[in-house]
Enzyme design. Structure first.
Site, PDB file in Angstrom:
ATOM      1  N   THR A 242       0.872  -1.165   0.000  1.00 55.87           N
ATOM      2  CA  THR A 242       0.000   0.000   0.000  1.00 55.87           C
ATOM      3  C   THR A 242       0.913   1.220   0.000  1.00 55.87           C
ATOM      4  OG1 THR A 242      -0.074  -0.021   2.413  1.00 55.87           O
ATOM      5  CG2 THR A 242      -1.905  -1.083   1.259  1.00 55.87           C
TER       6      THR A 242
ATOM      7  N   LYS B 288       0.858   3.774   4.449  1.00 57.22           N
ATOM      8  CA  LYS B 288       1.254   3.454   5.827  1.00 57.22           C
ATOM      9  C   LYS B 288       2.592   4.149   6.108  1.00 57.22           C
ATOM     10  CE  LYS B 288      -1.459  -0.808   5.936  1.00 57.22           C
ATOM     11  NZ  LYS B 288      -1.821  -1.295   4.602  1.00 57.22           N
TER      12      LYS B 288
HETATM   13  N1  DSN Z   1      -6.097  -2.912   7.559  1.00 57.41           N
HETATM   14  C1  DSN Z   1      -4.684  -2.855   7.352  1.00 57.41           C
HETATM   15  C2  DSN Z   1      -3.955  -2.781   8.621  1.00 57.41           C
HETATM   16  O1  DSN Z   1      -4.476  -2.177   9.537  1.00 57.41           O
HETATM   17  O2  DSN Z   1      -2.852  -3.286   8.737  1.00 57.41           O
HETATM   18  C3  DSN Z   1      -4.208  -3.937   6.500  1.00 57.41           C
HETATM   19  O3  DSN Z   1      -4.968  -3.951   5.343  1.00 57.41           O
END
Ligand code: DSN
Length: 432
Positions: free
Chosen positions: A223, A226
Protein backbone atom coordinates in the site's frame (compact mmCIF):
# COMPACT_ATOMS: atom_id res chain seq x y z
CA UNK A 1 -12.13 29.91 2.08
CA UNK A 2 -14.38 26.89 1.95
CA UNK A 3 -16.79 26.02 -0.83
CA UNK A 4 -18.07 23.10 1.19
CA UNK A 5 -19.04 25.24 4.16
CA UNK A 6 -21.67 27.09 2.12
CA UNK A 7 -22.75 24.23 -0.11
CA UNK A 8 -23.08 21.51 2.49
CA UNK A 9 -22.64 22.68 6.07
CA UNK A 10 -23.52 19.26 7.41
CA UNK A 11 -20.59 17.58 5.65
CA UNK A 12 -18.35 20.55 6.33
CA UNK A 13 -18.94 20.00 10.04
CA UNK A 14 -18.23 16.29 9.71
CA UNK A 15 -14.96 17.04 7.88
CA UNK A 16 -13.88 19.56 10.50
CA UNK A 17 -14.74 17.22 13.33
CA UNK A 18 -12.44 14.66 11.69
CA UNK A 19 -9.65 17.25 11.31
CA UNK A 20 -10.11 18.00 15.02
CA UNK A 21 -10.06 14.33 15.94
CA UNK A 22 -6.88 13.67 13.96
CA UNK A 23 -5.12 16.69 15.38
CA UNK A 24 -6.19 16.36 19.01
CA UNK A 25 -5.73 12.61 19.58
CA UNK A 26 -2.75 10.27 19.56
CA UNK A 27 -2.88 8.13 16.44
CA UNK A 28 -1.20 4.83 17.22
CA UNK A 29 -2.83 2.64 14.58
CA UNK A 30 0.20 1.07 12.91
CA UNK A 31 -1.28 1.27 9.41
CA UNK A 32 -2.21 4.96 9.52
CA UNK A 33 -0.27 8.12 8.84
CA UNK A 34 -0.80 11.80 8.01
CA UNK A 35 -0.09 12.94 4.46
CA UNK A 36 1.57 16.27 3.70
CA UNK A 37 -0.33 19.29 2.40
CA UNK A 38 1.08 18.78 -1.14
CA UNK A 39 -0.19 15.18 -1.17
CA UNK A 40 -3.55 16.35 0.16
CA UNK A 41 -3.73 19.07 -2.51
CA UNK A 42 -3.08 16.63 -5.33
CA UNK A 43 -5.47 14.01 -3.90
CA UNK A 44 -8.18 16.68 -3.71
CA UNK A 45 -7.43 18.05 -7.16
CA UNK A 46 -9.11 18.05 -10.56
CA UNK A 47 -7.51 14.83 -11.76
CA UNK A 48 -10.41 13.16 -9.95
CA UNK A 49 -12.41 14.15 -13.04
CA UNK A 50 -10.36 12.24 -15.58
CA UNK A 51 -11.11 8.87 -17.09
CA UNK A 52 -7.87 7.20 -18.20
CA UNK A 53 -8.43 3.47 -18.65
CA UNK A 54 -5.21 1.98 -19.99
CA UNK A 55 -1.64 3.07 -19.33
CA UNK A 56 0.40 6.18 -20.24
CA UNK A 57 0.63 6.49 -24.01
CA UNK A 58 -2.04 3.83 -24.61
CA UNK A 59 -5.31 4.97 -23.10
CA UNK A 60 -8.86 4.32 -24.16
CA UNK A 61 -9.75 8.02 -23.67
CA UNK A 62 -8.56 11.31 -25.13
CA UNK A 63 -7.23 14.20 -23.08
CA UNK A 64 -4.81 12.09 -21.08
CA UNK A 65 -1.62 14.05 -21.74
CA UNK A 66 -1.31 15.45 -18.22
CA UNK A 67 -2.44 12.41 -16.29
CA UNK A 68 0.05 10.44 -18.42
CA UNK A 69 2.85 12.69 -17.16
CA UNK A 70 1.72 12.20 -13.58
CA UNK A 71 1.48 8.41 -13.88
CA UNK A 72 4.87 8.22 -15.61
CA UNK A 73 6.41 10.18 -12.74
CA UNK A 74 4.69 7.97 -10.16
CA UNK A 75 6.05 4.82 -11.84
CA UNK A 76 9.57 6.22 -12.31
CA UNK A 77 9.78 7.48 -8.74
CA UNK A 78 8.45 4.18 -7.37
CA UNK A 79 11.07 2.23 -9.35
CA UNK A 80 13.81 4.50 -8.06
CA UNK A 81 12.60 4.29 -4.45
CA UNK A 82 12.47 0.51 -4.42
CA UNK A 83 15.23 -0.26 -6.91
CA UNK A 84 12.64 -2.03 -9.02
CA UNK A 85 12.46 -2.80 -12.70
CA UNK A 86 8.69 -2.45 -12.83
CA UNK A 87 5.92 -0.58 -11.02
CA UNK A 88 2.16 -0.52 -11.50
CA UNK A 89 0.67 2.34 -9.49
CA UNK A 90 -2.96 1.79 -10.44
CA UNK A 91 -4.29 -0.62 -7.78
CA UNK A 92 -6.91 1.23 -5.75
CA UNK A 93 -5.83 -0.57 -2.58
CA UNK A 94 -3.47 -3.17 -1.18
CA UNK A 95 -6.17 -5.82 -1.52
CA UNK A 96 -6.54 -5.10 -5.21
CA UNK A 97 -2.78 -5.16 -5.67
CA UNK A 98 -2.75 -8.58 -4.01
CA UNK A 99 -5.66 -9.80 -6.09
CA UNK A 100 -3.95 -8.75 -9.34
CA UNK A 101 -0.63 -10.28 -8.31
CA UNK A 102 -2.25 -13.56 -7.28
CA UNK A 103 -4.40 -13.83 -10.40
CA UNK A 104 -1.30 -13.22 -12.55
CA UNK A 105 0.82 -15.93 -10.96
CA UNK A 106 -1.72 -18.61 -9.95
CA UNK A 107 -5.14 -19.91 -10.95
CA UNK A 108 -8.25 -20.54 -8.87
CA UNK A 109 -7.90 -23.92 -7.19
CA UNK A 110 -4.10 -23.70 -6.95
CA UNK A 111 -2.44 -24.12 -3.57
CA UNK A 112 -0.89 -21.03 -2.00
CA UNK A 113 0.72 -20.46 1.39
CA UNK A 114 0.38 -17.34 3.51
CA UNK A 115 0.77 -16.26 7.12
CA UNK A 116 -2.36 -17.02 9.12
CA UNK A 117 -4.39 -13.85 9.74
CA UNK A 118 -4.48 -14.58 13.48
CA UNK A 119 -0.68 -14.81 13.44
CA UNK A 120 -0.11 -11.46 11.77
CA UNK A 121 -1.06 -12.17 8.14
CA UNK A 122 -3.67 -10.35 6.09
CA UNK A 123 -7.18 -11.11 4.85
CA UNK A 124 -5.91 -11.41 1.27
CA UNK A 125 -3.27 -13.96 2.27
CA UNK A 126 -5.85 -16.73 2.48
CA UNK A 127 -8.52 -15.89 5.02
CA UNK A 128 -11.60 -18.09 4.41
CA UNK A 129 -13.85 -14.99 4.38
CA UNK A 130 -11.79 -13.30 1.63
CA UNK A 131 -11.58 -13.97 -2.15
CA UNK A 132 -8.16 -15.50 -1.54
CA UNK A 133 -9.53 -18.14 0.82
CA UNK A 134 -12.55 -18.81 -1.36
CA UNK A 135 -10.70 -19.17 -4.67
CA UNK A 136 -7.42 -20.83 -3.72
CA UNK A 137 -6.49 -23.88 -1.73
CA UNK A 138 -4.89 -22.21 1.27
CA UNK A 139 -2.22 -23.63 3.51
CA UNK A 140 -1.54 -21.15 6.30
CA UNK A 141 1.72 -21.11 8.18
CA UNK A 142 1.88 -19.80 11.72
CA UNK A 143 4.46 -18.16 13.93
CA UNK A 144 6.33 -20.14 16.56
CA UNK A 145 4.58 -20.09 19.97
CA UNK A 146 7.78 -19.29 21.86
CA UNK A 147 9.56 -16.84 19.60
CA UNK A 148 6.54 -15.20 17.93
CA UNK A 149 8.49 -15.42 14.66
CA UNK A 150 8.09 -17.51 11.55
CA UNK A 151 9.69 -20.92 12.02
CA UNK A 152 11.32 -21.90 8.74
CA UNK A 153 11.55 -25.60 9.56
CA UNK A 154 7.75 -25.58 9.87
CA UNK A 155 7.30 -23.51 6.70
CA UNK A 156 9.56 -25.85 4.74
CA UNK A 157 7.80 -28.96 6.07
CA UNK A 158 4.39 -27.50 5.13
CA UNK A 159 5.66 -26.48 1.70
CA UNK A 160 7.07 -29.94 1.02
CA UNK A 161 3.82 -31.57 2.14
CA UNK A 162 1.48 -29.30 0.14
CA UNK A 163 3.60 -28.19 -2.85
CA UNK A 164 2.21 -24.62 -3.12
CA UNK A 165 2.43 -22.81 -6.45
CA UNK A 166 3.05 -19.56 -4.60
CA UNK A 167 4.11 -18.45 -1.12
CA UNK A 168 3.17 -15.05 0.31
CA UNK A 169 5.42 -13.45 2.90
CA UNK A 170 4.65 -10.36 4.95
CA UNK A 171 1.61 -9.35 6.93
CA UNK A 172 -0.21 -6.75 8.98
CA UNK A 173 0.92 -7.49 12.50
CA UNK A 174 4.40 -8.97 12.24
CA UNK A 175 6.72 -6.74 14.30
CA UNK A 176 9.95 -8.25 12.95
CA UNK A 177 11.74 -7.93 9.62
CA UNK A 178 10.16 -10.08 6.94
CA UNK A 179 12.68 -12.86 6.25
CA UNK A 180 12.74 -12.63 2.43
CA UNK A 181 15.87 -14.70 1.96
CA UNK A 182 14.62 -17.58 4.11
CA UNK A 183 11.29 -17.58 2.28
CA UNK A 184 13.15 -17.63 -1.04
CA UNK A 185 15.06 -20.74 0.06
CA UNK A 186 11.77 -22.49 0.85
CA UNK A 187 10.15 -21.33 -2.39
CA UNK A 188 13.13 -22.57 -4.42
CA UNK A 189 13.08 -25.90 -2.65
CA UNK A 190 9.49 -26.60 -3.77
CA UNK A 191 9.46 -24.63 -7.04
CA UNK A 192 6.98 -21.99 -5.82
CA UNK A 193 6.68 -18.35 -6.79
CA UNK A 194 7.43 -15.93 -3.96
CA UNK A 195 5.26 -12.87 -3.39
CA UNK A 196 6.03 -10.27 -0.72
CA UNK A 197 3.39 -7.99 0.72
CA UNK A 198 5.34 -5.05 2.17
CA UNK A 199 2.30 -2.85 2.80
CA UNK A 200 3.41 -2.19 6.36
CA UNK A 201 7.16 -1.62 6.15
CA UNK A 202 7.23 -0.09 2.62
CA UNK A 203 8.61 3.26 3.82
CA UNK A 204 11.28 1.45 5.82
CA UNK A 205 12.16 -0.69 2.79
CA UNK A 206 12.39 2.40 0.58
CA UNK A 207 14.84 4.02 2.98
CA UNK A 208 16.99 0.94 3.59
CA UNK A 209 15.82 0.46 7.19
CA UNK A 210 14.22 -2.89 6.39
CA UNK A 211 15.70 -5.50 4.03
CA UNK A 212 14.50 -5.28 0.45
CA UNK A 213 12.40 -8.05 -1.10
CA UNK A 214 13.49 -7.14 -4.64
CA UNK A 215 16.38 -9.60 -5.03
CA UNK A 216 14.31 -12.50 -3.71
CA UNK A 217 10.67 -12.14 -4.73
CA UNK A 218 8.92 -12.69 -8.04
CA UNK A 219 6.43 -9.97 -7.21
CA UNK A 220 6.03 -7.39 -4.45
CA UNK A 221 2.83 -5.64 -3.43
CA UNK A 222 2.32 -2.72 -1.11
CA UNK A 223 0.00 0.00 0.00
CA UNK A 224 1.12 3.60 -0.29
CA UNK A 225 -0.42 5.10 2.84
CA UNK A 226 1.25 3.45 5.83
CA UNK A 227 4.96 4.01 6.54
CA UNK A 228 5.28 5.33 2.96
CA UNK A 229 3.02 8.26 3.96
CA UNK A 230 1.23 8.67 0.65
CA UNK A 231 -2.42 8.71 -0.30
CA UNK A 232 -4.58 5.64 0.33
CA UNK A 233 -3.80 3.14 -2.44
CA UNK A 234 -1.87 0.12 -3.67
CA UNK A 235 1.05 -0.70 -5.95
CA UNK A 236 2.74 -3.72 -7.54
CA UNK A 237 6.50 -3.93 -8.08
CA UNK A 238 9.02 -6.37 -9.51
CA UNK A 239 12.75 -6.29 -8.90
CA UNK A 240 13.23 -7.79 -12.32
CA UNK A 241 10.83 -8.08 -15.23
CA UNK A 242 11.31 -11.40 -17.02
CA UNK A 243 9.52 -13.28 -19.78
CA UNK A 244 6.48 -15.07 -18.39
CA UNK A 245 7.06 -18.77 -17.66
CA UNK A 246 3.50 -19.73 -18.69
CA UNK A 247 4.19 -19.50 -22.43
CA UNK A 248 1.72 -16.65 -22.97
CA UNK A 249 2.53 -14.93 -26.25
CA UNK A 250 1.56 -11.60 -27.79
CA UNK A 251 -0.90 -12.63 -30.55
CA UNK A 252 0.38 -10.31 -33.29
CA UNK A 253 4.14 -10.70 -32.89
CA UNK A 254 4.29 -14.20 -31.42
CA UNK A 255 6.68 -12.79 -28.82
CA UNK A 256 6.63 -14.25 -25.29
CA UNK A 257 5.10 -11.59 -23.07
CA UNK A 258 6.93 -10.21 -20.06
CA UNK A 259 5.47 -10.59 -16.56
CA UNK A 260 4.98 -6.81 -16.46
CA UNK A 261 2.57 -7.05 -19.40
CA UNK A 262 0.59 -9.79 -17.66
CA UNK A 263 0.37 -7.80 -14.43
CA UNK A 264 -0.61 -4.61 -16.26
CA UNK A 265 -3.46 -6.34 -18.02
CA UNK A 266 -4.53 -8.15 -14.86
CA UNK A 267 -4.87 -4.81 -13.03
CA UNK A 268 -6.72 -3.24 -16.00
CA UNK A 269 -8.90 -4.64 -17.55
CA UNK A 270 -8.66 -7.80 -15.44
CA UNK A 271 -9.71 -6.33 -12.12
CA UNK A 272 -10.13 -2.58 -12.33
CA UNK A 273 -11.54 -0.08 -14.80
CA UNK A 274 -10.69 3.61 -14.66
CA UNK A 275 -7.69 4.42 -12.47
CA UNK A 276 -7.98 7.08 -9.75
CA UNK A 277 -5.76 9.64 -11.46
CA UNK A 278 -5.88 12.15 -8.58
CA UNK A 279 -4.60 9.42 -6.27
CA UNK A 280 -1.96 8.23 -8.74
CA UNK A 281 -0.73 11.83 -9.05
CA UNK A 282 -0.74 12.12 -5.24
CA UNK A 283 1.28 8.89 -5.08
CA UNK A 284 3.83 10.59 -7.36
CA UNK A 285 4.00 13.55 -4.96
CA UNK A 286 4.46 11.24 -1.96
CA UNK A 287 7.15 9.20 -3.74
CA UNK A 288 8.94 12.47 -4.53
CA UNK A 289 8.88 13.28 -0.81
CA UNK A 290 10.10 9.78 0.07
CA UNK A 291 13.12 10.22 -2.23
CA UNK A 292 14.32 13.20 -0.18
CA UNK A 293 16.90 12.79 2.62
CA UNK A 294 14.36 14.09 5.20
CA UNK A 295 12.24 11.02 4.62
CA UNK A 296 15.08 8.72 5.62
CA UNK A 297 15.51 10.75 8.79
CA UNK A 298 11.78 10.46 9.43
CA UNK A 299 11.83 6.69 8.83
CA UNK A 300 14.78 6.24 11.21
CA UNK A 301 12.82 8.10 13.87
CA UNK A 302 9.77 5.84 13.33
CA UNK A 303 11.94 2.84 14.21
CA UNK A 304 13.72 4.59 17.11
CA UNK A 305 10.33 5.56 18.52
CA UNK A 306 8.94 2.03 18.18
CA UNK A 307 12.01 0.60 19.86
CA UNK A 308 11.82 3.07 22.74
CA UNK A 309 8.09 2.48 23.18
CA UNK A 310 8.58 -1.28 23.18
CA UNK A 311 11.47 -1.00 25.70
CA UNK A 312 9.32 1.14 27.99
CA UNK A 313 6.42 -1.32 27.73
CA UNK A 314 8.74 -4.21 28.55
CA UNK A 315 9.99 -2.31 31.61
CA UNK A 316 6.37 -2.12 32.75
CA UNK A 317 6.00 -5.87 32.39
CA UNK A 318 4.00 -5.95 29.17
CA UNK A 319 4.28 -9.05 27.03
CA UNK A 320 5.18 -8.19 23.45
CA UNK A 321 4.74 -10.72 20.67
CA UNK A 322 8.27 -11.69 19.51
CA UNK A 323 9.65 -9.77 22.50
CA UNK A 324 9.90 -6.40 20.76
CA UNK A 325 10.09 -4.92 17.30
CA UNK A 326 12.40 -4.31 14.34
CA UNK A 327 9.94 -1.99 12.65
CA UNK A 328 7.10 0.45 13.40
CA UNK A 329 4.74 -2.24 14.79
CA UNK A 330 4.35 -3.42 18.37
CA UNK A 331 1.90 -6.20 19.22
CA UNK A 332 0.97 -6.29 22.91
CA UNK A 333 -0.32 -9.53 24.41
CA UNK A 334 -2.66 -8.42 27.20
CA UNK A 335 -3.45 -11.92 28.46
CA UNK A 336 -1.71 -11.58 31.80
CA UNK A 337 -2.99 -8.03 32.31
CA UNK A 338 -6.50 -9.49 32.62
CA UNK A 339 -8.03 -7.24 29.94
CA UNK A 340 -9.22 -7.98 26.40
CA UNK A 341 -8.04 -6.13 23.31
CA UNK A 342 -11.57 -4.84 22.81
CA UNK A 343 -11.78 -3.33 26.32
CA UNK A 344 -8.28 -1.83 26.02
CA UNK A 345 -9.08 -0.27 22.62
CA UNK A 346 -12.25 1.32 24.00
CA UNK A 347 -10.68 2.66 27.20
CA UNK A 348 -7.71 4.08 25.29
CA UNK A 349 -10.05 5.66 22.75
CA UNK A 350 -11.95 7.34 25.58
CA UNK A 351 -8.66 8.94 26.61
CA UNK A 352 -7.86 10.09 23.07
CA UNK A 353 -5.40 7.32 22.22
CA UNK A 354 -6.33 5.41 19.09
CA UNK A 355 -5.15 1.81 18.69
CA UNK A 356 -6.71 -1.32 17.29
CA UNK A 357 -7.55 -4.55 19.05
CA UNK A 358 -5.62 -7.35 17.39
CA UNK A 359 -5.46 -11.12 17.56
CA UNK A 360 -2.25 -12.43 19.06
CA UNK A 361 -0.77 -15.73 17.85
CA UNK A 362 -2.76 -18.68 19.29
CA UNK A 363 -5.42 -16.26 20.53
CA UNK A 364 -8.36 -18.02 22.15
CA UNK A 365 -10.62 -15.01 21.77
CA UNK A 366 -12.54 -14.03 18.63
CA UNK A 367 -11.34 -11.29 16.25
CA UNK A 368 -14.10 -9.07 17.71
CA UNK A 369 -12.69 -9.36 21.22
CA UNK A 370 -9.01 -10.43 20.92
CA UNK A 371 -6.29 -10.69 23.55
CA UNK A 372 -4.06 -8.01 22.13
CA UNK A 373 -3.65 -4.52 20.79
CA UNK A 374 -1.41 -3.41 17.94
CA UNK A 375 0.32 -0.07 18.11
CA UNK A 376 2.58 1.74 15.69
CA UNK A 377 4.65 4.88 15.48
CA UNK A 378 4.41 6.26 11.89
CA UNK A 379 1.69 8.85 12.57
CA UNK A 380 3.03 10.23 15.85
CA UNK A 381 6.49 10.43 14.29
CA UNK A 382 5.04 12.51 11.45
CA UNK A 383 3.91 14.98 14.14
CA UNK A 384 7.57 15.28 15.23
CA UNK A 385 7.41 13.18 18.39
CA UNK A 386 10.62 11.50 19.54
CA UNK A 387 11.89 9.15 22.25
CA UNK A 388 10.95 11.43 25.19
CA UNK A 389 7.35 11.51 24.05
CA UNK A 390 7.37 7.69 23.78
CA UNK A 391 8.04 7.53 27.52
CA UNK A 392 5.04 9.78 28.19
CA UNK A 393 2.84 7.77 25.82
CA UNK A 394 3.87 4.49 27.44
CA UNK A 395 2.94 5.87 30.86
CA UNK A 396 -0.45 7.00 29.55
CA UNK A 397 -1.20 3.61 27.98
CA UNK A 398 -0.16 1.85 31.17
CA UNK A 399 -2.30 4.08 33.39
CA UNK A 400 -5.38 3.46 31.25
CA UNK A 401 -4.86 -0.29 30.98
CA UNK A 402 -4.51 -0.57 34.75
CA UNK A 403 -7.60 1.59 35.39
CA UNK A 404 -10.03 1.02 32.54
CA UNK A 405 -13.07 1.81 34.70
CA UNK A 406 -11.67 4.93 36.35
CA UNK A 407 -13.34 7.86 34.57
CA UNK A 408 -11.40 10.49 36.49
CA UNK A 409 -8.12 9.00 35.46
CA UNK A 410 -9.28 8.59 31.85
CA UNK A 411 -10.22 12.29 31.81
CA UNK A 412 -6.90 13.30 33.24
CA UNK A 413 -5.01 11.24 30.64
CA UNK A 414 -7.22 12.79 27.96
CA UNK A 415 -6.06 16.23 29.06
CA UNK A 416 -2.43 15.13 28.90
CA UNK A 417 -3.05 13.74 25.40
CA UNK A 418 -4.49 17.10 24.31
CA UNK A 419 -1.51 18.98 25.73
CA UNK A 420 0.91 16.66 23.97
CA UNK A 421 -0.97 17.02 20.68
CA UNK A 422 -0.97 20.80 21.01
CA UNK A 423 2.81 20.72 21.45
CA UNK A 424 3.09 18.80 18.15
CA UNK A 425 0.45 20.47 15.99
CA UNK A 426 -1.07 18.81 12.94
CA UNK A 427 -2.95 20.37 10.02
CA UNK A 428 -3.05 23.80 11.71
CA UNK A 429 -3.56 25.45 8.31
CA UNK A 430 -6.73 23.44 7.76
CA UNK A 431 -8.22 24.53 11.04
CA UNK A 432 -7.90 28.28 10.47
N1 DSN B 1 -6.10 -2.91 7.56
C1 DSN B 1 -4.68 -2.86 7.35
C2 DSN B 1 -3.96 -2.78 8.62
O1 DSN B 1 -4.48 -2.18 9.54
O2 DSN B 1 -2.85 -3.29 8.74
C3 DSN B 1 -4.21 -3.94 6.50
O3 DSN B 1 -4.97 -3.95 5.34
Amino acid sequence: MSYLKDADPELFDILYREIDRESSTLELIASENFVSYPVLEMAGGVMTNKYAEGYPGRRYYGGCEHVDEAEDLARDRAKKLFNADYANVQPHSGSQANMAALFTFVKPGDTIMGLDLAHGGHLTHGSPVNFSGKLFNIVSYKVDRESGRVNFNDVLALAKAHKPKLIICGGSAYPRFIEFEEFKNVADEVGAFLMADIAHPAGLVATGLHPSPMPYCDVVTTTTHKTLRGPRGGMILMGQDNQNPFGIIAPKSGRVKNMSELIDSMVMPGIQGGPLMHIIAAKAVAFGEALKPEFKKYSKQIVLNAKRLSDELLKKDYTLVSGGTDTHVILIDLTHKGITGKAAEKALENAGITVNKNMIPFDERSPFVTSGIRIGTPAITTRGMKEDEMILICNMIDQIIKNIDNDNLINSVMNSVKELCEAFPLYSDLRN
